[in-house]
Design a protein around this motif. Structure first.
Motif, PDB file in Angstrom:
ATOM      1  N   HIS A  92     -33.958  55.323   8.608  1.00 34.29           N
ATOM      2  CA  HIS A  92     -34.492  55.662   7.311  1.00 34.29           C
ATOM      3  C   HIS A  92     -36.107  55.104   7.050  1.00 34.29           C
ATOM      4  CE1 HIS A  92     -35.060  50.842   7.669  1.00 34.29           C
ATOM      5  NE2 HIS A  92     -33.922  50.880   8.556  1.00 34.29           N
ATOM      6  N   ALA A  93     -36.599  55.311   5.732  1.00 33.36           N
ATOM      7  CA  ALA A  93     -37.938  55.143   5.854  1.00 33.36           C
ATOM      8  C   ALA A  93     -38.815  55.124   4.600  1.00 33.36           C
ATOM      9  CB  ALA A  93     -38.068  56.482   6.169  1.00 33.36           C
ATOM     10  N   GLU A  94     -39.960  54.440   3.983  1.00 30.85           N
ATOM     11  CA  GLU A  94     -40.141  54.198   2.800  1.00 30.85           C
ATOM     12  C   GLU A  94     -41.979  56.050   3.109  1.00 30.85           C
ATOM     13  OE1 GLU A  94     -42.368  51.646   1.704  1.00 30.85           O
ATOM     14  OE2 GLU A  94     -43.289  51.752   0.410  1.00 30.85           O
ATOM     15  N   VAL A  95     -40.850  56.628   1.844  1.00 31.40           N
ATOM     16  CA  VAL A  95     -41.697  57.737   1.449  1.00 31.40           C
ATOM     17  C   VAL A  95     -42.737  57.550   0.035  1.00 31.40           C
ATOM     18  CG1 VAL A  95     -41.930  60.692   2.013  1.00 31.40           C
ATOM     19  CG2 VAL A  95     -39.934  59.086   3.239  1.00 31.40           C
ATOM     20  N   TYR A  96     -43.256  57.799  -0.121  1.00 31.74           N
ATOM     21  CA  TYR A  96     -44.720  57.870  -1.065  1.00 31.74           C
ATOM     22  C   TYR A  96     -44.048  56.714  -2.083  1.00 31.74           C
ATOM     23  CZ  TYR A  96     -45.890  62.333   0.655  1.00 31.74           C
ATOM     24  OH  TYR A  96     -46.468  63.420   1.606  1.00 31.74           O
ATOM     25  N   GLY A  97     -43.585  55.398  -1.136  1.00 30.64           N
ATOM     26  CA  GLY A  97     -43.105  54.474  -2.614  1.00 30.64           C
ATOM     27  C   GLY A  97     -41.799  54.134  -2.574  1.00 30.64           C
ATOM     28  N   ASN A  98     -41.284  55.283  -1.717  1.00 32.60           N
ATOM     29  CA  ASN A  98     -39.264  54.984  -2.269  1.00 32.60           C
ATOM     30  C   ASN A  98     -39.339  55.144  -1.153  1.00 32.60           C
ATOM     31  OD1 ASN A  98     -39.185  55.349  -5.029  1.00 32.60           O
ATOM     32  ND2 ASN A  98     -40.517  56.950  -4.859  1.00 32.60           N
ATOM     33  N   ASP A 151     -30.920  47.795   0.852  1.00 36.66           N
ATOM     34  CA  ASP A 151     -31.454  47.063   1.514  1.00 36.66           C
ATOM     35  C   ASP A 151     -29.907  46.520   2.352  1.00 36.66           C
ATOM     36  OD1 ASP A 151     -34.007  47.399   0.959  1.00 36.66           O
ATOM     37  OD2 ASP A 151     -34.210  45.234  -0.338  1.00 36.66           O
ATOM     38  N   ARG A 152     -29.288  46.119   1.344  1.00 40.32           N
ATOM     39  CA  ARG A 152     -27.532  46.229   1.849  1.00 40.32           C
ATOM     40  C   ARG A 152     -26.889  46.548   2.994  1.00 40.32           C
ATOM     41  NH1 ARG A 152     -23.057  46.937   1.336  1.00 40.32           N
ATOM     42  NH2 ARG A 152     -23.218  48.447  -0.703  1.00 40.32           N
ATOM     43  N   ARG A 153     -27.511  48.378   2.502  1.00 39.03           N
ATOM     44  CA  ARG A 153     -26.818  49.029   3.438  1.00 39.03           C
ATOM     45  C   ARG A 153     -27.673  48.850   5.262  1.00 39.03           C
ATOM     46  NH1 ARG A 153     -23.773  54.126   2.071  1.00 39.03           N
ATOM     47  NH2 ARG A 153     -22.720  52.919   0.377  1.00 39.03           N
ATOM     48  N   THR A 154     -29.214  48.681   4.911  1.00 42.21           N
ATOM     49  CA  THR A 154     -29.690  48.947   5.704  1.00 42.21           C
ATOM     50  C   THR A 154     -29.394  47.640   6.602  1.00 42.21           C
ATOM     51  OG1 THR A 154     -31.922  49.451   4.209  1.00 42.21           O
ATOM     52  CG2 THR A 154     -32.155  48.991   6.915  1.00 42.21           C
ATOM     53  N   ALA A 155     -28.875  46.471   6.330  1.00 44.11           N
ATOM     54  CA  ALA A 155     -28.761  45.352   7.029  1.00 44.11           C
ATOM     55  C   ALA A 155     -27.204  45.370   7.190  1.00 44.11           C
ATOM     56  CB  ALA A 155     -28.941  44.266   6.306  1.00 44.11           C
ATOM     57  N   TYR A 166     -28.770  63.337  -3.770  1.00 42.23           N
ATOM     58  CA  TYR A 166     -28.945  62.945  -3.099  1.00 42.23           C
ATOM     59  C   TYR A 166     -27.909  61.461  -3.343  1.00 42.23           C
ATOM     60  CZ  TYR A 166     -33.935  63.413  -2.014  1.00 42.23           C
ATOM     61  OH  TYR A 166     -34.784  64.015  -1.165  1.00 42.23           O
ATOM     62  N   TYR A 167     -27.641  59.804  -3.537  1.00 36.20           N
ATOM     63  CA  TYR A 167     -26.955  59.066  -3.342  1.00 36.20           C
ATOM     64  C   TYR A 167     -28.019  58.278  -3.715  1.00 36.20           C
ATOM     65  CZ  TYR A 167     -23.164  60.814  -0.341  1.00 36.20           C
ATOM     66  OH  TYR A 167     -21.883  61.810   0.062  1.00 36.20           O
ATOM     67  N   PHE A 168     -28.116  58.614  -5.043  1.00 37.07           N
ATOM     68  CA  PHE A 168     -29.252  57.371  -5.341  1.00 37.07           C
ATOM     69  C   PHE A 168     -29.145  56.265  -6.225  1.00 37.07           C
ATOM     70  CE2 PHE A 168     -29.820  61.775  -7.238  1.00 37.07           C
ATOM     71  CZ  PHE A 168     -31.058  62.081  -7.261  1.00 37.07           C
ATOM     72  N   ILE A 169     -29.857  54.960  -5.408  1.00 36.06           N
ATOM     73  CA  ILE A 169     -28.614  54.591  -5.530  1.00 36.06           C
ATOM     74  C   ILE A 169     -30.069  52.694  -5.780  1.00 36.06           C
ATOM     75  CG2 ILE A 169     -26.977  54.450  -3.271  1.00 36.06           C
ATOM     76  CD1 ILE A 169     -28.833  53.171  -1.404  1.00 36.06           C
ATOM     77  N   SER A 170     -29.354  51.677  -5.480  1.00 42.39           N
ATOM     78  CA  SER A 170     -30.933  50.608  -6.271  1.00 42.39           C
ATOM     79  C   SER A 170     -31.277  50.091  -4.685  1.00 42.39           C
ATOM     80  CB  SER A 170     -29.893  49.062  -6.415  1.00 42.39           C
ATOM     81  OG  SER A 170     -28.608  48.552  -5.907  1.00 42.39           O
ATOM     82  N   ARG A 171     -32.025  49.348  -4.554  1.00 43.22           N
ATOM     83  CA  ARG A 171     -33.616  49.011  -3.330  1.00 43.22           C
ATOM     84  C   ARG A 171     -32.339  47.397  -3.113  1.00 43.22           C
ATOM     85  NH1 ARG A 171     -38.158  47.941  -1.707  1.00 43.22           N
ATOM     86  NH2 ARG A 171     -37.907  46.853   0.555  1.00 43.22           N
ATOM     87  N   TYR A 187     -35.730  55.696   1.549  1.00 48.58           N
ATOM     88  CA  TYR A 187     -34.859  56.678   2.061  1.00 48.58           C
ATOM     89  C   TYR A 187     -33.875  56.849   3.496  1.00 48.58           C
ATOM     90  CZ  TYR A 187     -37.587  59.906  -1.024  1.00 48.58           C
ATOM     91  OH  TYR A 187     -38.659  60.261  -2.798  1.00 48.58           O
ATOM     92  N   GLY A 188     -32.837  57.135   3.630  1.00 50.50           N
ATOM     93  CA  GLY A 188     -32.480  56.777   4.584  1.00 50.50           C
ATOM     94  C   GLY A 188     -30.707  57.743   5.230  1.00 50.50           C
ATOM     95  N   THR A 189     -30.206  58.148   5.797  1.00 48.53           N
ATOM     96  CA  THR A 189     -29.275  58.839   6.488  1.00 48.53           C
ATOM     97  C   THR A 189     -28.138  57.984   7.125  1.00 48.53           C
ATOM     98  OG1 THR A 189     -30.781  60.395   6.967  1.00 48.53           O
ATOM     99  CG2 THR A 189     -28.459  60.654   7.911  1.00 48.53           C
ATOM    100  N   LEU A 190     -27.378  58.169   6.579  1.00 47.87           N
ATOM    101  CA  LEU A 190     -26.121  57.127   6.558  1.00 47.87           C
ATOM    102  C   LEU A 190     -25.258  57.882   8.628  1.00 47.87           C
ATOM    103  CD1 LEU A 190     -24.266  57.537   2.764  1.00 47.87           C
ATOM    104  CD2 LEU A 190     -24.997  55.635   4.366  1.00 47.87           C
ATOM    105  N   LYS A 191     -24.764  57.497   8.565  1.00 51.35           N
ATOM    106  CA  LYS A 191     -24.321  57.203   9.949  1.00 51.35           C
ATOM    107  C   LYS A 191     -22.934  58.233   9.922  1.00 51.35           C
ATOM    108  CE  LYS A 191     -26.111  53.965  13.226  1.00 51.35           C
ATOM    109  NZ  LYS A 191     -26.189  52.370  13.455  1.00 51.35           N
ATOM    110  N   SER A 192     -21.983  57.538   8.831  1.00 51.72           N
ATOM    111  CA  SER A 192     -20.809  58.568   8.646  1.00 51.72           C
ATOM    112  C   SER A 192     -21.067  59.185   8.306  1.00 51.72           C
ATOM    113  CB  SER A 192     -20.627  57.266   7.365  1.00 51.72           C
ATOM    114  OG  SER A 192     -21.372  57.177   6.142  1.00 51.72           O
ATOM    115  N   GLU A 193     -22.066  59.788   7.211  1.00 49.75           N
ATOM    116  CA  GLU A 193     -22.525  61.215   6.621  1.00 49.75           C
ATOM    117  C   GLU A 193     -22.779  62.571   7.329  1.00 49.75           C
ATOM    118  OE1 GLU A 193     -23.117  61.737   3.187  1.00 49.75           O
ATOM    119  OE2 GLU A 193     -23.513  63.910   3.769  1.00 49.75           O
ATOM    120  N   LEU A 194     -23.613  61.932   8.830  1.00 52.73           N
ATOM    121  CA  LEU A 194     -24.115  63.404   9.539  1.00 52.73           C
ATOM    122  C   LEU A 194     -22.981  63.493  10.522  1.00 52.73           C
ATOM    123  CD1 LEU A 194     -27.168  62.974  11.018  1.00 52.73           C
ATOM    124  CD2 LEU A 194     -25.457  62.613  12.090  1.00 52.73           C
TER     125      LEU A 194
END
Ligand code: 5GP
Length: 212
Positions: A79-85, A68-72, A59-64, A87-94
């Protein structure tokens, strides 16, 4: 008559989801080892790394805050919240991986899978290479048995996973394929067969043409 393969097309985007305890991650890891052109999508997550997990590989382990910045910035295709954490898939990665002709495997939860499916309705490029595979346990009792046998989770966490599993299992028809994981070796074989067959689907071969 020859099929002209001189220009290579995009790789496939293969989404694999299934409830916790379905064996999804073990199946994906085994298939990844056996298929040379298949690469994992490395997601961003706000959860802490587990022992042996490597930043940039698992994973890329990043801060909240960074999440949020990447989401904005609209950097995630889902992206989704799964069991309280988070997670998101980067468009660039894909996009980088499929444009290089690699198949990319996304081990993501049902919420994320459905977001990408929806996104693809307005993106022909993604729609043309997207396939969704659901990994299911043989039955609910077996799922519960597998989750309890891990002995890593507290009772409350197990109950939460079972609850989530119920809401995920009913969505299996949203996927293109379902594999019932009774035996890991068998399921790995089935998934490899599915991926190999996908490469013969005409919708994934539009870059080819016949010299007639
Ligand atoms: P874990 O933290 O155990 O690696 O993953 C927990 C759950 O999050 C798994 O169901 C996994 O498939 C899902 N997950 C991992 N990466 C992503 C992602 O980028 N997006 C979404 N929606 N789910 C993810």
């Amino acid at each position: 008559m020859n099929l002209n393969e001189s220009n290579s097309g995009l790789g496939l985007v293969i989404i694999v989801s299934g409830p916790s305890g379905s064996g999804k991650t073990s199946v994906c890891n085994a298939v990844r080892k056996e298929l040379g052109n298949l690469q994992f999508s490395v997601s961003c997550t706000t959860r802490s790394p587990r022992i042996n997990e490597i930043h940039g590989k698992d994973y890329y382990f990043i801060s909240r805050e960074e999440f949020d910045r990447r989401t904005a910035n609209n950097e995630f295709i889902e992206h989704a919240e799964v069991y309280g954490n988070f997670y998101g898939t980067l468009k660039s990665e894909l996009m980088n991986k499929i444009k290089a002709g690699h198949d990319i495997l996304l081990d993501i939860d049902v919420q994320g899978a459905l977001q990408i499916k929806k996104y693809s309705q307005n993106d022909k490029e993604i729609a043309g290479c997207l396939e969704l595979i659901f990994i299911a346990p043989p039955n609910f009792a077996e799922l519960e048995k597998r989750l309890r046998s891990r002995q890593t989770d507290a009772e409350a966490a197990i109950l939460k996973r079972l609850q989530t599993a119920k809401s995920e299992l009913v969505l299996w028809k949203e996927y293109d394929y379902i594999l019932v994981n009774r035996d890991i070796n068998e399921t790995v074989r089935e998934m490899k067969n599915v991926i190999e067959t996908l490469h013969k689907k005409t919708k994934h071969l539009e870059h080819l043409n016949f010299d007639v």
